[in-house]
Design a protein around this motif. Sequence first.
Motif, PDB file in Angstrom:
ATOM      1  N   ALA A   1      -2.595  10.274  -9.607  1.00  0.00           N
ATOM      2  CA  ALA A   1      -3.856  11.086  -9.773  1.00  0.00           C
ATOM      3  C   ALA A   1      -3.459  12.586  -9.223  1.00  0.00           C
ATOM      4  N   GLU A   2      -2.916  12.635  -8.301  1.00  0.00           N
ATOM      5  CA  GLU A   2      -2.356  13.963  -7.789  1.00  0.00           C
ATOM      6  C   GLU A   2      -1.428  14.725  -8.826  1.00  0.00           C
ATOM      7  N   LEU A   3      -0.441  14.180  -9.193  1.00  0.00           N
ATOM      8  CA  LEU A   3       0.339  14.515 -10.029  1.00  0.00           C
ATOM      9  C   LEU A   3      -0.155  15.000 -11.431  1.00  0.00           C
ATOM     10  N   ALA A   4      -1.028  14.249 -11.948  1.00  0.00           N
ATOM     11  CA  ALA A   4      -1.886  14.470 -13.148  1.00  0.00           C
ATOM     12  C   ALA A   4      -2.747  15.667 -12.946  1.00  0.00           C
ATOM     13  N   MET A   5      -3.456  15.668 -11.907  1.00  0.00           N
ATOM     14  CA  MET A   5      -4.243  16.730 -11.545  1.00  0.00           C
ATOM     15  C   MET A   5      -3.630  18.072 -11.605  1.00  0.00           C
TER      16      MET A   5
ATOM     17  N   ARG B   1     -13.293  16.473 -20.533  1.00  0.00           N
ATOM     18  CA  ARG B   1     -12.394  16.303 -19.006  1.00  0.00           C
ATOM     19  C   ARG B   1     -13.198  15.860 -18.122  1.00  0.00           C
ATOM     20  N   PRO B   2     -12.682  15.163 -17.167  1.00  0.00           N
ATOM     21  CA  PRO B   2     -13.338  14.369 -16.121  1.00  0.00           C
ATOM     22  C   PRO B   2     -13.992  15.517 -15.214  1.00  0.00           C
ATOM     23  N   ASP B   3     -15.125  15.015 -14.591  1.00  0.00           N
ATOM     24  CA  ASP B   3     -15.881  15.873 -13.522  1.00  0.00           C
ATOM     25  C   ASP B   3     -15.272  15.488 -12.183  1.00  0.00           C
ATOM     26  N   VAL B   4     -14.859  14.205 -12.024  1.00  0.00           N
ATOM     27  CA  VAL B   4     -14.419  13.725 -10.609  1.00  0.00           C
ATOM     28  C   VAL B   4     -13.487  12.516 -10.717  1.00  0.00           C
ATOM     29  N   VAL B   5     -12.667  12.177  -9.793  1.00  0.00           N
ATOM     30  CA  VAL B   5     -11.733  11.081  -9.829  1.00  0.00           C
ATOM     31  C   VAL B   5     -12.099  10.289  -8.495  1.00  0.00           C
ATOM     32  N   TRP B   6     -11.976   9.047  -9.026  1.00  0.00           N
ATOM     33  CA  TRP B   6     -12.087   7.896  -7.838  1.00  0.00           C
ATOM     34  C   TRP B   6     -10.889   7.149  -7.966  1.00  0.00           C
ATOM     35  N   CYS B   7     -10.267   6.805  -6.949  1.00  0.00           N
ATOM     36  CA  CYS B   7      -8.902   6.396  -6.835  1.00  0.00           C
ATOM     37  C   CYS B   7      -8.499   5.510  -5.719  1.00  0.00           C
ATOM     38  N   SER B   8      -7.717   4.437  -6.092  1.00  0.00           N
ATOM     39  CA  SER B   8      -7.170   3.340  -4.767  1.00  0.00           C
ATOM     40  C   SER B   8      -6.417   4.352  -4.012  1.00  0.00           C
ATOM     41  N   PRO B   9      -6.700   4.063  -2.676  1.00  0.00           N
ATOM     42  CA  PRO B   9      -5.875   4.638  -1.661  1.00  0.00           C
ATOM     43  C   PRO B   9      -4.199   4.183  -1.701  1.00  0.00           C
ATOM     44  N   TYR B  10      -3.899   3.300  -2.576  1.00  0.00           N
ATOM     45  CA  TYR B  10      -2.462   2.875  -2.499  1.00  0.00           C
ATOM     46  C   TYR B  10      -1.646   4.065  -2.934  1.00  0.00           C
ATOM     47  N   VAL B  11      -0.559   4.332  -2.234  1.00  0.00           N
ATOM     48  CA  VAL B  11       0.205   5.473  -2.492  1.00  0.00           C
ATOM     49  C   VAL B  11       0.465   5.831  -4.035  1.00  0.00           C
TER      50      VAL B  11
ATOM     51  N   ALA C   1       0.743  -1.195  -0.024  1.00  0.00           N
ATOM     52  CA  ALA C   1      -0.079  -0.024  -0.179  1.00  0.00           C
ATOM     53  C   ALA C   1       0.802   1.421  -0.023  1.00  0.00           C
ATOM     54  N   ASP C   2       2.136   1.255   0.537  1.00  0.00           N
ATOM     55  CA  ASP C   2       2.974   2.504   0.675  1.00  0.00           C
ATOM     56  C   ASP C   2       3.870   2.562  -0.488  1.00  0.00           C
ATOM     57  N   THR C   3       3.949   1.654  -1.604  1.00  0.00           N
ATOM     58  CA  THR C   3       5.022   1.611  -2.404  1.00  0.00           C
ATOM     59  C   THR C   3       4.785   2.645  -3.402  1.00  0.00           C
TER      60      THR C   3
END
Length: 242
Positions: free
Chosen positions: A80-84, A64-74, A37-39
């Motif tokens: 997701a964060e870098l792309a946004m 463009r997307p309206d919302v993001v759903w994401c796995s909690p794994y790092v 999960a932390d890799t």
Amino acid sequence: MPTCLVLVRHGESVGNIAATRAERERALRVDVATRDADTPLSERGREQARALGTWLADLPADERPDVVWCSPYVRARQTAELAMEVAGLDLPVRLDERLRDRELGVLDRLTWRGVQELHPLEAERRHHLGKMYHRPPGGESWADVALRVRSALGDLQPRDAGRRVLVVVHDAVVMLLRYVLEELTEDELMTIIRERSVRNASLTRLDRADDAWLLTAFDEVEHLAELDAPITEHEGTADTGG
């Protein structure tokens, strides 16, 4: 019901690199210090995430997307964060543990060679039961992951009705989202897996049409074309996690 789902596998992780090295060296174990999960992403994985952000920024506003759903794994969150950030999009990111990678239990951090040498009975069970239904001790089968994917979709679909949704997850989860949404059989799913991988930071798209989900893109990596290094195709543990 969402109008479209864009499924993204996370960028290359340090686990991908370690797994590739372990396979090349015919090692029994993958040398990764963190729990799964932390890799985190590798530097190349971060570049892939930024390239994804550039692709998103270049989309027409109505694509463009309206919302993001994401796995909690790092590694998924970082993607997701870098792309946004690069895309300049300030979107809600909904972390959902049901979208996490498949848990391998006692086979975690083992190469397939390691499974065969250290857990020969599990290797035999895996061969007999197949990928879909083999559940290693302490881990999950692909069918187990499909069950939690169905549960997550049960919340996502009504909550984000009429929206375009970006889903940042893992290779097995991308495949099982296809399995559930396209109503594939086990044989159809396994045929796809044998013929094609889900590469790091690749794009898979499903559009809603005529009360069904239509696959319009699978494992596309054109947005990564300017990156020079080869694209990692697997996580490299006992059953190609990632």
